[in-house]
Enzyme design. Structure first.
Site, PDB file in Angstrom:
ATOM      1  N   LYS A 164       0.969  -1.392  -0.077  1.00 15.68           N
ATOM      2  CA  LYS A 164      -0.503   0.040  -0.212  1.00 15.68           C
ATOM      3  C   LYS A 164       0.781   1.565   0.171  1.00 15.68           C
ATOM      4  O   LYS A 164       0.527   1.812  -0.511  1.00 15.68           O
ATOM      5  CB  LYS A 164      -0.919   0.005   1.327  1.00 15.68           C
ATOM      6  N   GLU A 171       0.631   6.345  -7.268  1.00  9.13           N
ATOM      7  CA  GLU A 171      -0.269   7.394  -6.566  1.00  9.13           C
ATOM      8  C   GLU A 171       0.234   8.801  -7.159  1.00  9.13           C
ATOM      9  O   GLU A 171      -0.058   9.239  -7.676  1.00  9.13           O
ATOM     10  CB  GLU A 171      -1.255   7.176  -6.172  1.00  9.13           C
TER      11      GLU A 171
END
Length: 290
Positions: A164, A171
């Protein structure tokens, strides 16, 4: 496995996960520091759960997680399972797993991606770390939270939050490229409709993505000038953690580092590119645009 779980933390993500599970006929005991939950405290929450207990923690990374675990731990027993679904640093998750293991309590670290709306619709991505046997036991839970292809076992404790962390670093880079590109488009001599450009980009082009879809929706909502946005972009720990971890591992990440550095600089030097980043964050995560 009984469909009965405790949830700690009823923010945008936590509340939507709770509502999703209730739709799937789970009984969910809840607690939030703001008093929104069904339980008045962590002891009451733990006592309301059948043994072995399942408790999902959904609070901000760092000290808040440790504070919850320290308060919760005296009310748990051997065989219970604790899940951290927040954006914790993977090194912290490894240590928390060791601490709980000393008491015979299992721990899973789960990276959750997709934003509140995606969680509510039962389509988030779940990146799961911890003991494989515990993951297998909790598969019915993950299957009720999302699609089967949208969750996966990543490896031992810390692996879920490591994946993550890297996801959020990626991102950062993707959002930065889109924001910079649309800042260029806005400056063009053609008076371009940015929402229309985003719509076309998101309809079969190479850069079609959920992010370009959110750009279209954001420009349609706030206008091309994004006057409501300040241009000073907040940054969470994952971008910085990715940069530091990459350095430790001997991996060059110039794009992610530049994206992170831009957010840090934006506090003192807001810009239109920063406005676009803020708009994107508001669209997928419900973050404030001002």
């Amino acid at each position: 496995m009984k469909k009965h779980i405790g949830y700690i933390g009823l923010g945008k993500m936590g509340m939507n996960m709770v509502e999703r599970l209730k739709e799937k006929r789970w009984r969910v005991e809840t607690y939030d520091v703001n008093g929104k939950g069904s339980a008045q405290g962590l002891e009451q929450l733990a006592n309301s759960l059948p043994k072995p207990r399942m408790v999902w923690i959904m609070v901000p990374a760092g000290e808040p997680v440790d504070a919850v675990m320290d308060e919760l731990l005296p009310h748990l027993a051997k065989g219970d399972i604790v899940i951290d679904g927040g954006n914790s640093f993977y090194v912290d998750s490894i240590q928390r797993a060791k601490k709980l293991a000393q008491r015979g309590i299992s721990f899973l670290d789960v990276g959750v991606s997709g934003g509140p709306g995606t969680v509510r619709d039962g389509k988030p991505a779940l990146m799961i770390g911890g003991e494989k046997k515990v993951f297998e036991k909790l598969k019915p839970l993950f299957e009720d939270l999302t699609k089967r292809e949208s969750f996966g076992y990543m490896g031992n404790s810390g692996a879920g939050h490591f994946v993550k962390m890297a996801h959020n670093g990626i991102e950062y880079g993707m959002m930065q490229a889109l924001a910079e590109g649309f800042a260029v488009i806005k400056k063009s001599p053609f008076g371009l409709d940015l929402a229309k450009v985003a719509r076309v980009y998101n309809s079969g082009s190479v850069i079609q993505s959920r992010l370009t879809g959110w750009l279209e929706a954001g420009f349609a909502k706030y206008g091309r000038d994004l006057k409501e946005a300040s241009g000073s972009v907040q940054h969470t720990g994952e971008g910085e953690w990715t940069v530091k971890t990459a350095k430790k591992l001997g991996v060059s990440v110039p794009v992610i580092k530049a994206a992170f550095d831009f957010r840090v600089r934006s506090a003192k030097k807001p810009s239109y590119t920063g406005k676009i980043l803020m708009m994107l964050r508001s669209q997928f995560g419900g973050h404030p645009i001002k």
